[in-house]
Scaffold this active site. Structure first.
Site, PDB file in Angstrom:
ATOM      1  N   HIS A 315      45.229  19.470  54.306  1.00 16.76           N
ATOM      2  CA  HIS A 315      44.622  20.302  53.727  1.00 16.76           C
ATOM      3  C   HIS A 315      46.339  21.229  53.721  1.00 16.76           C
ATOM      4  O   HIS A 315      45.449  22.358  53.256  1.00 16.76           O
ATOM      5  CB  HIS A 315      44.017  21.176  54.684  1.00 16.76           C
ATOM      6  N   THR A 604      39.202  28.500  48.099  1.00 19.33           N
ATOM      7  CA  THR A 604      38.098  28.259  47.263  1.00 19.33           C
ATOM      8  C   THR A 604      37.566  29.883  47.510  1.00 19.33           C
ATOM      9  O   THR A 604      36.506  29.759  46.610  1.00 19.33           O
ATOM     10  CB  THR A 604      36.814  27.841  49.083  1.00 19.33           C
TER      11      THR A 604
HETATM   12  C1  LIG Z   1      36.223  31.612  51.717  1.00 22.11           C
HETATM   13  C2  LIG Z   1      36.995  32.360  52.052  1.00 22.11           C
HETATM   14  C3  LIG Z   1      37.575  31.300  52.886  1.00 22.11           C
HETATM   15  C4  LIG Z   1      38.889  31.528  52.195  1.00 22.11           C
HETATM   16  O1  LIG Z   1      39.478  31.995  51.354  1.00 22.11           O
HETATM   17  P1  LIG Z   1      40.600  31.154  50.446  1.00 22.11           P
HETATM   18  O2  LIG Z   1      41.315  32.324  49.656  1.00 22.11           O
HETATM   19  O3  LIG Z   1      40.632  29.880  49.883  1.00 22.11           O
HETATM   20  O4  LIG Z   1      41.852  31.587  51.788  1.00 22.11           O
HETATM   21  C5  LIG Z   1      38.054  32.861  54.245  1.00 22.11           C
HETATM   22  N1  LIG Z   1      37.735  33.152  54.933  1.00 22.11           N
HETATM   23  C6  LIG Z   1      36.704  33.688  54.388  1.00 22.11           C
HETATM   24  C7  LIG Z   1      35.482  34.374  55.427  1.00 22.11           C
HETATM   25  C8  LIG Z   1      35.974  33.091  53.386  1.00 22.11           C
HETATM   26  O5  LIG Z   1      34.667  32.993  52.903  1.00 22.11           O
END
Ligand SMILES: *Cc1c(COP(=O)(O)O)cnc(C)c1O
Length: 763
Positions: A315, A604
């Site tokens: 990751h 994500t």
């Molecule tokens: C999707 C999600 C993340 C990941 O966000 P990134 O912008 O990809 O780092 C982190 N925290 C929560 C609560 C999420 O839903």
């Protein structure tokens, strides 16, 4: 099988033992939980063929009531039944605590994968830990982040206690790991299980003074927190204790289940696929070898069996995040594994005579490299976005790639559309349904049918209204939750994700300071903006906390200045978690994905925003690259140095932040503002702000300054486009939604299954 409204009413009445109208919200919540449990239990069927075990230190599952009702296909019926009795489902949702069993993207990915597996009728269970507090609760009222325990466990809880226990030996002492089972119910699909382990002896009362506790008392503290503070040795040891509890109990569970289904150990790989999510569960490899040895299997064969059964997901390429443990820690906590790890190290060194110091497991400083063990002794190593996998193969892990080219593969991350569209954005879901039917819920590629509507005025009008309604809803939620008022007519720019220097919230901070000066000089932006942040910083990560402090202080400076606050609002959403994300993402106009190119493995959050009709302002990093590929350059705002340029700077060590600071008066002005009188007059803490400024001036390890100007130009272009032509903005938002299908985690899971797991779809 479908459940009718009559059936639901009858069941609910039966569980309650009284009328719905006469029940309290708490009773109703408990009854719905039981109802869901019963319906989802009915969708558990015996597994034929291989079963996947997704083993992960984190499962950031979010609240479950609505999600489960949606997946069971009874959300509308339940909502209507409650309404007929004067109750609101949304009130009951409020009662549920979010299980914060994860930290960020990696844990949320694990949760999305479980949803997709169950939806696609694939047999895949999770293995993890039942943390009593999960990640800390963040408070920001005093201008700095403070951490408090988030005790989410209540009497009414989705994870059910079982009478299954496994013995686990930690530092020579035996403990009993108890299994808790949580149903994962797919959308019109089967029910799988998230297996969570815990000790009965955990004592929440040892938590004192925020999130501090006696780190030595393993029987009482082992599963108290996810990622306990590891700034001291006891904290680091505790993490190893946690990891071994998870993998040892998990490995025993896996062997148990497989044997019950007819496995004779030699053929384990026909019964189980084990996916190791990052390196926290890596000790499952030597642990399985150890357990197979106890069953009479020779070492070499055990290595072979485990390699065929396990696969590893990488990751990160951040060197500091690639786990290595001092050997003496492992000697202390898991002495039973050390002879095995040493043996594996010898095999690894024989396989790679050219660079044994790079690819060996135990290095000359007696540190154990968990990722190296994973790559040698699993059959698959995957990265999580195209660019990330390419960087692994070409630079970070190139010696491994030379050794095992056939093991490397890419699996671009995804998100479940059930939570990140159907649940969080019912307005948009409904609009899409009326245009292209409901097929997209399980076949996300069907979203491309929306491309027929990109010039349909009625559709564009409706999409604009949906966005506006979601923005108004976010504004109301924020006011209720934090007492902050934001202008729903402004453009919403959101950067919400863990706080890390590589994600570069500090670049956004410098932009806002720059705009502050510009507005003071009479150069107002093309449109009013609300810049919204959500981010937790790891408790021991000082600079990350300084960045939060600077943002909070700047927000006060701006709010206190009517010239500026007429154009900019800076809002920091407290305690960013899945619940907050579900409110924020549907309301976003511009999604900020501004990590230093090469550093964000995938992201994500970027996918969630895109799916909900935000345009992306981003660097060519992680999955942003694949978003850009799909929507085309006109429908995304890309800026900044390329990953190649960045990697070259690191290789040549030729980046000097102070040179950039001296050469650019705008940049200098913005950086100097951090320690200005205005900041100090608004609660800024001199020590913290100076530390941040010095970090930027003397190090800036994540190269904020070279992208400063490009970021300003691109962002202001986006704001201008939004202001000048809102129809076109909405049109481009629709193009983003239509092209988001690729980022469904169903696609990711399909690809894992085809290339790595080979599970059979269950009847
Ligand atoms: C999707 C999600 C993340 C990941 O966000 P990134 O912008 O990809 O780092 C982190 N925290 C929560 C609560 C999420 O839903």
């Amino acid at each position: 099988m479908a459940f009718t409204k009559e059936q639901i009413k009858e069941e609910l009445g039966g569980i309650l033992g009284r009328s719905i109208a006469g029940a309290t919200d708490e009773e109703l919540y408990g009854a719905l939980l039981q109802l869901v449990q019963k319906f989802s239990d009915e969708k558990k069927t015996p597994v034929t063929g291989k079963k996947l075990y997704y083993i992960s230190a984190e499962f950031l599952i979010g609240k479950l009531l609505s999600n489960n009702l949606i997946n069971l296909g009874i959300y509308e019926d339940v909502r209507d039944i409650l309404r007929e009795n004067g109750k609101e489902l949304s009130d009951l949702e409020e009662m549920e605590n979010e299980p914060s069993l994860g930290n960020g993207g990696l844990g949320r990915l694990a949760a999305c994968f479980l949803d997709s597996l169950a939806t696609m009728n694939l047999p895949g269970d999770g293995i993890g830990l039942r943390y009593h507090c999960g990640l800390f609760h963040q408070y920001i009222g005093s201008g700095v982040q403070t951490e408090m325990p988030d005790k989410w466990l209540t009497n009414q809880c989705w994870a059910k206690k079982t009478d299954k226990t496994y013995k686990v030996t930690l530092a020579g002492k035996e403990y009993e790991a108890r299994l808790y089972e949580l149903n994962i119910t797919g959308y019109e699909g089967r029910t799988n299980t998230l297996n969570l382990f815990d000790l009965d002896t955990i004592d929440e009362s040892i938590i004192k003074d925020g999130i501090n506790f006696d780190k030595k008392d393993i029987a009482k503290n082992l599963t108290l927190f996810l990622y306990p503070d590891d700034s001291d040795e006891d904290g680091r040891l505790l993490r190893i204790y946690q990891q071994y509890l998870m993998v040892s109990a998990g490995a025993q569970l896996i062997l148990d289940e497989c044997v019950k289904r007819g496995c004779n150990y030699h053929d384990l790989a026909d019964y189980a696929a084990i996916q190791i999510n990052d390196t926290h569960p890596s000790m499952v490899i030597p642990e399985l070898i150890r357990l197979l040895g106890e069953k009479g299997i020779e070492f070499d064969e055990a290595v072979d069996i485990v390699t065929k059964t396990c696969a590893y997901t990488n990751h990160t390429i951040l060197a500091e995040a690639l786990e290595t443990w001092p050997r003496r820690f492992l000697d202390k906590v898991v002495p039973q594994l050390m002879p095995i790890i040493e043996h594996l190290d010898r095999i690894a060194r024989e396989r790679d005579k050219n660079h044994p110091e790079v690819t060996g497991i135990i290095d000359k400083d007696q540190r154990v490299h968990m990722a190296n063990m994973d790559i040698h002794f699993t059959h698959s190593t995957n990265g999580v976005a195209k660019l990330h996998t390419e960087i692994l193969e070409k630079s970070e892990l190139k010696d491994f790639y030379a050794l095992y080219p056939e093991k490397f593969n890419n699996k671009t991350n995804g998100i479940t559309f059930r939570r990140w569209l159907l649940e969080c954005n019912p307005r948009l879901t409904n609009m899409i349904e009326t245009r292209i039917g409901t097929g997209f819920k399980k076949n996300a590629d069907e979203l491309t049918k929306l491309l027929d509507y990109v010039d349909d005025e009625e559709t564009l009008q409706e999409l604009a209204e949906i966005k506006q309604a979601n923005k108004t809803a976010l504004a109301q939620w924020l006011e209720k939750k934090q007492g902050v008022k934001i202008d729903p007519q402004a453009m919403f720019l959101i950067q919400s994700k863990r706080l890390h220097e590589y994600k570069r919230q500090q670049l956004n901070l410098l932009y806002l300071i720059h705009e502050y000066y510009e507005i003071k000089a009479g150069h107002v932006p093309a449109h009013k903006i609300v810049s919204i942040f959500g981010a937790k910083a790891a408790p021991a990560y000082i600079i990350a906390k300084d960045i939060i402090h600077a943002l909070l202080t700047l927000s006060k400076v701006i709010a206190d200045d009517p010239d500026v606050s007429a154009w900019i609002q800076l809002v920091f959403v407290e305690n960013y978690n899945v619940t907050a994300a579900e409110k924020m993402i549907p309301a976003c106009d511009l999604s900020e994905q501004i990590s230093l190119a090469s550093k964000e493995a995938s992201g994500t959050g970027n996918m969630k925003f895109m799916l909900n009709g935000a345009l992306t302002l981003g660097t060519m990093d992680g999955a942003n690259v694949e978003i850009a590929e799909r929507v085309g350059n006109d429908n995304i705002y890309i800026f900044g140095e390329s990953s190649h340029q960045v990697i070259d700077h690191y290789a040549r060590a030729d980046y000097c932040s102070r040179d950039w600071y001296e050469a650019d008066p705008n940049l200098k002005r913005a950086v100097d503002f951090l320690t200005s009188d205005e900041m100090l007059a608004h609660g800024g803490i001199k020590e913290n702000l100076e530390r941040l400024k010095n970090e930027l001036l003397n190090k800036d390890w994540f190269q904020t300054f070279p992208d400063f100007n490009a970021y300003i130009v691109r962002k202001n272009q986006a704001i201008c486009d939004y202001a000048v032509n809102s129809r076109d903005w909405t049109r481009r938002a629709l193009i983003n939604i239509a092209n988001a299908g690729f980022f469904s985690s169903d696609r990711t899971i399909e690809s894992y299954n085809k290339e790595i797991w080979h599970l059979k779809e269950q009847a």
